[in-house]
Write an enzyme that holds these catalytic residues in place. Structure first.
Site, PDB file in Angstrom:
ATOM      1  N   CYS A 118       0.829  -1.215   0.000  1.00 39.46           N
ATOM      2  CA  CYS A 118       0.000   0.000   0.000  1.00 39.46           C
ATOM      3  C   CYS A 118       0.865   1.267   0.000  1.00 39.46           C
ATOM      4  O   CYS A 118       1.954   1.278   0.574  1.00 39.46           O
ATOM      5  CB  CYS A 118      -0.877   0.039   1.232  1.00 39.46           C
ATOM      6  SG  CYS A 118      -1.934  -1.396   1.391  1.00 39.46           S
ATOM      7  N   ARG A 120       5.254   0.583  -6.032  1.00 38.38           N
ATOM      8  CA  ARG A 120       5.241  -0.286  -4.845  1.00 38.38           C
ATOM      9  C   ARG A 120       4.356  -1.518  -5.050  1.00 38.38           C
ATOM     10  O   ARG A 120       4.478  -2.486  -4.333  1.00 38.38           O
ATOM     11  CB  ARG A 120       4.718   0.512  -3.637  1.00 38.38           C
ATOM     12  CG  ARG A 120       5.634   1.629  -3.221  1.00 38.38           C
ATOM     13  CD  ARG A 120       4.952   2.530  -2.226  1.00 38.38           C
ATOM     14  NE  ARG A 120       4.717   1.879  -0.943  1.00 38.38           N
ATOM     15  CZ  ARG A 120       5.581   1.832   0.049  1.00 38.38           C
ATOM     16  NH1 ARG A 120       6.758   2.400  -0.097  1.00 38.38           N
ATOM     17  NH2 ARG A 120       5.294   1.253   1.191  1.00 38.38           N
ATOM     18  N   TRP A 157      -2.810  -2.664  -1.772  1.00 36.79           N
ATOM     19  CA  TRP A 157      -2.352  -3.994  -2.206  1.00 36.79           C
ATOM     20  C   TRP A 157      -3.138  -4.960  -1.338  1.00 36.79           C
ATOM     21  O   TRP A 157      -2.940  -5.019  -0.115  1.00 36.79           O
ATOM     22  CB  TRP A 157      -0.854  -4.112  -1.969  1.00 36.79           C
ATOM     23  CG  TRP A 157      -0.221  -5.340  -2.543  1.00 36.79           C
ATOM     24  CD1 TRP A 157       0.189  -5.523  -3.834  1.00 36.79           C
ATOM     25  CD2 TRP A 157       0.106  -6.549  -1.842  1.00 36.79           C
ATOM     26  NE1 TRP A 157       0.742  -6.774  -3.976  1.00 36.79           N
ATOM     27  CE2 TRP A 157       0.700  -7.428  -2.776  1.00 36.79           C
ATOM     28  CE3 TRP A 157      -0.055  -6.983  -0.529  1.00 36.79           C
ATOM     29  CZ2 TRP A 157       1.145  -8.705  -2.439  1.00 36.79           C
ATOM     30  CZ3 TRP A 157       0.381  -8.250  -0.193  1.00 36.79           C
ATOM     31  CH2 TRP A 157       0.970  -9.098  -1.150  1.00 36.79           C
ATOM     32  N   ASN A 210      -1.654   1.634   5.824  1.00 39.85           N
ATOM     33  CA  ASN A 210      -0.734   0.645   5.242  1.00 39.85           C
ATOM     34  C   ASN A 210      -0.264  -0.231   6.394  1.00 39.85           C
ATOM     35  O   ASN A 210       0.112   0.273   7.443  1.00 39.85           O
ATOM     36  CB  ASN A 210       0.450   1.376   4.593  1.00 39.85           C
ATOM     37  CG  ASN A 210       1.555   0.419   4.159  1.00 39.85           C
ATOM     38  OD1 ASN A 210       1.344  -0.793   4.060  1.00 39.85           O
ATOM     39  ND2 ASN A 210       2.733   0.962   3.896  1.00 39.85           N
ATOM     40  N   GLY A 211      -0.319  -1.542   6.208  1.00 33.79           N
ATOM     41  CA  GLY A 211       0.104  -2.454   7.269  1.00 33.79           C
ATOM     42  C   GLY A 211      -0.980  -3.479   7.537  1.00 33.79           C
ATOM     43  O   GLY A 211      -1.919  -3.604   6.750  1.00 33.79           O
ATOM     44  N   GLU A 244      18.681 -16.086  -9.419  1.00 33.96           N
ATOM     45  CA  GLU A 244      18.233 -14.707  -9.627  1.00 33.96           C
ATOM     46  C   GLU A 244      17.748 -14.504 -11.069  1.00 33.96           C
ATOM     47  O   GLU A 244      16.752 -13.818 -11.305  1.00 33.96           O
ATOM     48  CB  GLU A 244      19.367 -13.732  -9.263  1.00 33.96           C
ATOM     49  CG  GLU A 244      19.106 -12.256  -9.529  1.00 33.96           C
ATOM     50  CD  GLU A 244      17.903 -11.668  -8.796  1.00 33.96           C
ATOM     51  OE1 GLU A 244      17.336 -12.323  -7.926  1.00 33.96           O
ATOM     52  OE2 GLU A 244      17.515 -10.538  -9.155  1.00 33.96           O
ATOM     53  N   LYS A 273      13.981 -13.283 -11.995  1.00 31.18           N
ATOM     54  CA  LYS A 273      13.690 -12.110 -12.831  1.00 31.18           C
ATOM     55  C   LYS A 273      12.665 -12.473 -13.902  1.00 31.18           C
ATOM     56  O   LYS A 273      11.719 -11.746 -14.160  1.00 31.18           O
ATOM     57  CB  LYS A 273      14.955 -11.569 -13.526  1.00 31.18           C
ATOM     58  CG  LYS A 273      15.932 -10.785 -12.716  1.00 31.18           C
ATOM     59  CD  LYS A 273      15.462  -9.426 -12.272  1.00 31.18           C
ATOM     60  CE  LYS A 273      14.649  -9.429 -11.032  1.00 31.18           C
ATOM     61  NZ  LYS A 273      15.167  -9.599  -9.721  1.00 31.18           N
ATOM     62  N   GLU A 297       9.133 -13.176 -12.391  1.00 30.19           N
ATOM     63  CA  GLU A 297       8.513 -11.965 -11.837  1.00 30.19           C
ATOM     64  C   GLU A 297       7.845 -11.125 -12.917  1.00 30.19           C
ATOM     65  O   GLU A 297       6.736 -10.631 -12.722  1.00 30.19           O
ATOM     66  CB  GLU A 297       9.580 -11.081 -11.166  1.00 30.19           C
ATOM     67  CG  GLU A 297       9.983 -11.503  -9.782  1.00 30.19           C
ATOM     68  CD  GLU A 297      11.047 -10.580  -9.192  1.00 30.19           C
ATOM     69  OE1 GLU A 297      10.941 -10.275  -8.017  1.00 30.19           O
ATOM     70  OE2 GLU A 297      12.001 -10.186  -9.917  1.00 30.19           O
ATOM     71  N   HIS A 339      19.255 -34.820 -10.773  1.00 35.26           N
ATOM     72  CA  HIS A 339      18.481 -35.397  -9.674  1.00 35.26           C
ATOM     73  C   HIS A 339      17.013 -34.975  -9.748  1.00 35.26           C
ATOM     74  O   HIS A 339      16.337 -34.914  -8.713  1.00 35.26           O
ATOM     75  CB  HIS A 339      19.087 -34.988  -8.328  1.00 35.26           C
ATOM     76  CG  HIS A 339      20.489 -35.479  -8.149  1.00 35.26           C
ATOM     77  ND1 HIS A 339      20.798 -36.816  -8.053  1.00 35.26           N
ATOM     78  CD2 HIS A 339      21.677 -34.816  -8.100  1.00 35.26           C
ATOM     79  CE1 HIS A 339      22.105 -36.956  -7.916  1.00 35.26           C
ATOM     80  NE2 HIS A 339      22.664 -35.757  -7.957  1.00 35.26           N
ATOM     81  N   LYS A 397       6.843  -3.846  -4.422  1.00 32.94           N
ATOM     82  CA  LYS A 397       8.265  -3.501  -4.324  1.00 32.94           C
ATOM     83  C   LYS A 397       8.757  -3.668  -2.892  1.00 32.94           C
ATOM     84  O   LYS A 397       9.854  -4.132  -2.656  1.00 32.94           O
ATOM     85  CB  LYS A 397       8.445  -2.043  -4.777  1.00 32.94           C
ATOM     86  CG  LYS A 397       9.874  -1.555  -4.764  1.00 32.94           C
ATOM     87  CD  LYS A 397      10.642  -2.127  -5.911  1.00 32.94           C
ATOM     88  CE  LYS A 397      12.112  -1.833  -5.848  1.00 32.94           C
ATOM     89  NZ  LYS A 397      12.890  -2.825  -6.594  1.00 32.94           N
TER      90      LYS A 397
END
Ligand code: G6P
Length: 626
Positions: A2, A27, A74, A100-101, A499, A503, A506, A522, A621
């Site tokens: 948020c 965000r 969010w 927010n939270g 990573e 990327k 995402e 394996h 974010k």
């Protein structure tokens, strides 16, 4: 997560709020809303979707008023919908709140409030907080027990917010408007970030500095458990929720407006990828003595002897920062010979970790606000470990709760998918490894000097690599419709494979997995067929021969190979379908350059699939909830 923005002063609030919400879009969010005091009444507009959907919804409606609050939500409690969007009003619409939270005890509070006759419209925990404040405002402390309630003569809403917040378990950053009070609002925080900007008879409030930069460089970072009264005609008044007076600490904001704009690039992510030669230089700036090659890390200097004597370092982080931590493990163990463990912060906090005061816990976080990382740090502190941070955002929560640390100085990162912050984190970890190998004398001086020289050369090598952008775009074109990708690497480059895969998933929503190359046989080898692109990091020196065997195994099963190789390579080139050549580099520092083509590959594939590169679906974010 948020985003919060609020304004009170002499200008029209609405354009400031909308621009601020747009600055906070990075965000991650799925609905947006604004509340304005207009002719003494609070008017609320909110809508599921983007800020542009909100603007369309508002159309020509009245948006006058010089005080207002804005929010991007969010979704956590309840789906993205108009009703669940913020601002949330009190029963009689006298107050309006953005939050927010997460209010963790919201369901027990809701039950008590419902028994008292409160009716809720939304599924959110935020609306419960609004009603709690309203209830305390109307009924004093019959819900909560505050001995200071009766003999305190400050404004009633100020008091009601403080008292109500004493009942809250969880995290919050809030701003509350009051009908008929067009000169002031209230802001409070605990666990979620909040910045107050001070202008000329005007105040701004936001989740981070980006909506504020263009108006003022004077800011106050509210501390946990503080409530601020912001009246455009008065100085800031700050109290704790326990009613203690606090003196505001006004700081100068060091960011520039250009740093949060696209600067000619189509996307923030592309800009940030291309910024890496500069951001890595900024990370190193002033930290390597050009005459002696000694490394100076001011923020951890006083703890150096403790680190040298440490039995182990535990790195805690989430997401991309966790991958940087894994590279840190390889490089610190290899060079400084200190035992390093890397933990997901979210797992660490719940596993009853074994820690002593001989352990060093390093939290890595771009935002410095990730809730899991902050909570893991709390546990580390309770158990007596020394806690340090590697953060990008100056003044963020992690930087304030740790005993020391090293800033990455990568500049604001706006693209949700982390790029330049990652390479800056790896640079800091390399500096730490080099500093401690110097102190512990675990690497001969000559080799140390070569490594420093190589580190200084990295930005130039990245510059060279970025010129391959068009070639990488061509490879992206071939594989843009794939449904799965496998990324393989070994040693220092195993985390790079992780990573690279992260990327891609995402931002392009293609399923991708990173694996240590030898582990492929394996399990993942079962997935390989002609449809499967496999990205292999096969740069020289990093178990090169072994990697070639892994490549042969892939080819034997028809997989399509994209190999990252050292320039001049012949062997892998003769087997792979596509090759990207990397400048020669010391094994320890290859992650810093090997990740660049993987970032570009993801970017181009996402773009070709019409994905929203900078604001991928469902992602945030800065993840300020558990
Ligand atoms: C979110 C972001 C990731 C980031 C992770 C950790 O998931 O989308 O890009 O790596 O949080 O964030 P931090 O700010 O702690 O590095």
């Amino acid at each position: 997560m948020c985003g919060i923005v609020a304004y009170v002063g002499g200008r029209r609030a609405f354009p400031i709020l909308i621009k601020g919400l747009q600055r906070l879009e990075y965000r991650g969010y799925d609905s947006a809303g604004v509340g304005l005091i207009n002719d003494k009444k609070i008017i609320t507009y909110k809508q599921a979707g983007k800020v542009s959907d909100l603007l369309e919804f508002i159309g020509d409606s009245d948006t006058s008023g010089s005080i207002g609050i804005g929010h991007t939500r969010w979704a956590t409690h309840g789906p993205p919908s108009q009703i669940n969007s913020h601002p949330h009003s009190s029963s009689n619409s006298q107050f309006s709140l953005i939050h927010n939270g997460i209010i963790e005890n919201y369901s027990s509070l809701k039950k008590v409030l419902e028994e008292k006759g409160h009716v809720f419209k939304s599924d959110t925990d935020s609306e419960v907080l609004m009603h709690l404040i309203e209830d305390v405002y109307n009924n004093g402390n019959d819900l909560v027990d505050d001995p200071k309630w009766d003999d305190d003569d400050d404004n009633t809403l100020f008091k009601a917010i403080r008292v109500a917040l004493n009942e809250v378990v969880g995290a919050y950053a809030i701003v509350v408007l009051e009908e008929g009070n067009p000169n002031e609002f209230y802001a409070a925080r605990k666990g979620s970030p909040l910045v107050i900007g001070i202008g000329n008879s005007e105040y701004f409030v936001a989740s981070d500095a980006s909506p504020i930069i263009e108006y003022t460089d004077k800011v106050i970072y509210l501390e946990d458990g503080e409530v601020a009264k912001l009246n455009k005609n008065q100085d800031v008044v700050i109290k704790t929720i326990l009613n203690e007076d606090k003196s505001p600490y006004i700081q100068k904001l060091e960011q520039s407006l250009e740093s949060i704009e696209k600067g000619g690039f189509d996307h923030f992510m592309l800009k940030e990828i291309f910024e890496q030669p500069k951001s890595i230089t900024d990370t190193m700036r002033g930290r390597i003595n050009p005459k002696t090659n000694d490394i100076i890390l001011g923020g951890i200097k006083e703890f150096e002897s403790q680190i040298v004597a440490a039995e182990r370092i535990i790195i805690i982080a989430c997401g991309t920062s966790w991958h940087a931590g894994l590279i840190g493990e390889y490089i610190i163990e290899d060079l400084a010979r200190i035992n390093v463990e890397v933990e997901y912060a979210s797992e660490f906090r719940y596993k009853n970790p074994i820690l002593t005061n001989k352990d060093i816990v390093i939290a890595i976080s771009q935002s410095g606000e990730t809730a899991d990382t902050l909570s893991a740090l709390e546990i580390a502190q309770e158990k007596g470990a020394l806690t340090l941070g590697i953060c990008n955002v100056v003044g963020s929560s992690i930087t304030r709760v740790t005993s020391g640390g090293v800033y990455t100085h990568a500049g604001p990162e706006i693209g949700v998918a982390s790029t330049k912050a990652f390479t800056a984190q790896v640079t800091v970890l390399s500096l730490i490894a080099l500093r401690f190998c110097q102190l512990k004398k675990t690497v001969p001086r000559g080799n140390y000097n070569f490594l420093i020289k190589e580190l200084i050369e990295i930005p130039k090598k990245i510059e060279k690599l970025l010129s391959l952008n068009k070639d990488i775009m061509k490879i992206a074109m071939v594989f843009k419709d794939a449904s799965n990708f496998l990324y393989l690497g070994r040693g220092f480059n195993f985390p790079v494979a992780l990573e690279g895969a992260l990327k891609l998933k995402e931002i392009s929503y293609i399923h991708a997995e990173g694996y240590p190359a030898a582990e492929m046989k394996h399990g993942p080898i079962a997935l390989i067929d002609e449809e499967m692109p496999i990205v292999v990091i096969a740069t020289r020196k990093e178990n090169y021969e072994k990697i070639i065997s892994n490549i042969q195994e892939v080819k034997a099963r028809g997989g399509k190979l994209i190999a990252i190789v050292t320039e001049g390579d012949i062997e892998v080139k003769s087997i792979a379908d596509y090759c990207i050549e990397i400048p020669k580099c010391f094994r320890e520092l290859t992650p810093l350059i090997n990740i660049i083509p993987l970032q570009l590959l993801s970017y181009h594939i996402a773009l070709m699939r019409n994905c929203d590169v900078d604001q991928p679906r469902n992602l945030a974010k800065s993840v300020t909830v558990e």
